[in-house]
Write an enzyme that holds these catalytic residues in place. Structure first.
Site, PDB file in Angstrom:
ATOM      1  N   ASP A  26       0.853  -1.180   0.000  1.00 27.24           N
ATOM      2  CA  ASP A  26       0.000   0.000   0.000  1.00 27.24           C
ATOM      3  C   ASP A  26       0.892   1.235   0.000  1.00 27.24           C
ATOM      4  O   ASP A  26       2.126   1.115  -0.072  1.00 27.24           O
ATOM      5  CB  ASP A  26      -0.930  -0.001   1.229  1.00 27.24           C
ATOM      6  CG  ASP A  26      -0.176   0.204   2.545  1.00 27.24           C
ATOM      7  OD1 ASP A  26       1.066   0.302   2.523  1.00 27.24           O
ATOM      8  OD2 ASP A  26      -0.834   0.270   3.588  1.00 27.24           O
TER       9      ASP A  26
ATOM     10  N   ASP B  85       1.406   4.817   2.334  1.00 28.70           N
ATOM     11  CA  ASP B  85       1.020   5.418   3.603  1.00 28.70           C
ATOM     12  C   ASP B  85       1.475   6.876   3.662  1.00 28.70           C
ATOM     13  O   ASP B  85       2.631   7.179   3.333  1.00 28.70           O
ATOM     14  CB  ASP B  85       1.680   4.662   4.768  1.00 28.70           C
ATOM     15  CG  ASP B  85       1.476   3.150   4.687  1.00 28.70           C
ATOM     16  OD1 ASP B  85       0.391   2.695   5.048  1.00 28.70           O
ATOM     17  OD2 ASP B  85       2.412   2.439   4.240  1.00 28.70           O
TER      18      ASP B  85
ATOM     19  N   ASP C 137      -3.276   4.477   2.763  1.00 30.42           N
ATOM     20  CA  ASP C 137      -3.591   4.814   4.155  1.00 30.42           C
ATOM     21  C   ASP C 137      -3.219   6.268   4.412  1.00 30.42           C
ATOM     22  O   ASP C 137      -2.096   6.686   4.111  1.00 30.42           O
ATOM     23  CB  ASP C 137      -2.770   3.947   5.133  1.00 30.42           C
ATOM     24  CG  ASP C 137      -3.282   2.521   5.216  1.00 30.42           C
ATOM     25  OD1 ASP C 137      -4.439   2.290   4.817  1.00 30.42           O
ATOM     26  OD2 ASP C 137      -2.526   1.655   5.681  1.00 30.42           O
TER      27      ASP C 137
END
Ligand code: ATP
Ligand code: MN
Ligand code: MN
Length: 408
Positions: free
Chosen positions: A204, A206, A332
């Site tokens: 992902d 962040d 995120d």
């Protein structure tokens, strides 16, 4: 290191936060084996065993040279009997029989596939497996209702299981930063997580967001999310508000490792246009993705998707060799007040084991309690302030370890 009877012995401090661990892992064969067993333990809700394997792997990652014999491991911290058995097996036979049988086991394979769905943790996967569900097709055929996160996770299964590149992370960074600055001029955004540690890929992306004036960051997340949503960038998002002040955590007694910042777990829609110069490198793996099964699965409750996404899926089905014009990426976002920024930055840069070891060091060696919000000194009965990561390491009596050397 000292030389003893021609055997190179390593000297390694016992906490990962006392060591420099770069991405140049000299013992990948061994650490891959231990990491797989760690993962299997974590997926089976055996956290203690998972941590033990992670610690053992981290010790080997910090060594400057490949281990070639068991005698070199003498005196190293963090290597329990089980890990030593695994290492011995790999050194002597080229592979660990336990790792190989785990990889082949139906349960491990099913846990991997099912927890590969965003929103599905080990407990849910375990429940499904006990109901006879081992793959995505069986899940799609079953009567199980999926929550909103899981529906999105299944919908974008292939994309979300493709590593995110640094170039994609940077492209998303520009988009998110523009949104942040437009809703709150002067706000600042920092890349955190694995990419801040220098990784070239991640599961992902962040980001940590703050504003130099304390309090100006309050309420920022919903505005950023609305803006990105209006721009069509969000395929899914779940925003959690800040609960730090109302939490029941006593001084230095966080009720869990979860922190309480305002945050957003999202699935970002990154189009080719934004991806710019990355198209060629991605062609191969995008056609790869078409051989997978998730988009053939019928999911119920498809209330989420925008109309253009349905078009995308339809186009994909009718032209299997064609290319999708966008990909889904997990992103995120975390918002922190400037007074907690250094703690948030340290806490969200990782690696997860490095973070765990920092907290263990703080508690066991310093009678302090470290979280992503604060550092509490039990001996002095007070919080220790810090405006930089360097200051936090110094409070903890540790040599500063830069992000690129926190890859434990
Ligand atoms: P990857 O490249 O696979 O994404 P990563 O190191 O970026 O690796 P993440 O799972 O994105 O891994 O987590 C990044 C950091 O954020 C870790 O240090 C982790 O401790 C922290 N973190 C993740 N989730 C939470 C959470 N719910 N509460 C507190 N900290 C968290
Ligand atoms: Mn990450
Ligand atoms: Mn993350």
């Amino acid at each position: 290191q000292t030389c003893e009877a021609e055997v190179l012995l390593f000297s390694v401090p016992s906490y990962a936060c006392q060591r420099r661990t770069t991405l140049q892992n000299q013992n990948a064969v061994l650490t891959d084996a231990l990491s797989l067993l760690a993962e299997n333990a974590e997926l089976s809700d055996e956290e203690g065993r998972g941590v033990a394997f992670r610690r053992a792997a981290a010790v080997l990652k910090s060594l400057p040279e490949p281990v070639t014999s068991m005698t070199q491991l003498r005196g190293l911290p963090g290597l329990g009997d089980h890990s030593l058995r695994v290492i011995k097996d790999v050194l002597e036979n080229g592979a660990s029989s336990e790792v190989e049988s785990t990889k082949r086991s139906e349960r491990y394979k099913a846990l991997k596939v099912l927890t590969g769905i965003f929103g599905v943790g080990s407990k849910t996967a375990d429940r499904w497996i006990r109901d006879g569900i081992h793959d995505l097709r069986q899940l799609g055929d079953s009567a199980h209702t999926l929550n909103r996160a899981q529906q999105a996770g299944l919908e974008h299964y292939d994309d979300l299981n493709q590593p995110v590149t640094k170039a994609e992370a940077d492209a998303i960074g520009e988009i998110v930063e523009a949104a942040v600055v437009s809703v709150l001029p002067g706000a600042r955004m920092t890349l955190i997580g694995g990419f801040r540690r220098g990784k070239q890929t991640g599961h992902d992306v962040d980001f940590l967001i703050t504003h130099p004036e304390e309090g100006r960051e309050v309420g920022l997340m919903p505005k950023v999310v609305s803006r990105l949503e209006a721009q069509g960038f969000l395929l899914y998002q779940k925003t959690t508000r800040n609960s730090y002040l109302e939490s029941k955590d006593g001084p230095g007694r966080p009720s869990s490792n979860m922190d309480r910042f305002e945050r957003c777990f999202s699935i970002f829609k990154l189009t080719e246009e934004e991806r710019g110069g990355m198209k060629r490198a991605d062609t191969e793996r995008e056609s790869d993705a078409h051989s997978h099964t998730s988009h053939q699965i019928h999911t119920r409750g498809r209330g989420l998707e925008a109309a253009d996404e349905d078009e995308g899926v339809a186009e994909e089905r009718s032209k299997p060799a064609g290319r999708k014009r966008w990909r889904a990426v997990r992103v995120d976002l975390v918002v922190s007040p400037i007074s907690q920024f250094a703690f948030a930055l340290l806490g969200w840069t990782g690696s997860k084991l490095f973070e765990r070891e920092l907290r263990r060091w703080a508690g066991h060696e310093k009678s302090m309690s470290l979280s992503s919000h604060a550092l509490y000194d039990s001996k002095q009965s007070r919080y220790l302030r810090a405006t930089s990561e360097e200051e936090i390491f110094s409070h903890l009596g540790l040599e500063f370890i830069p992000p690129s050397e926190r890859n434990a």
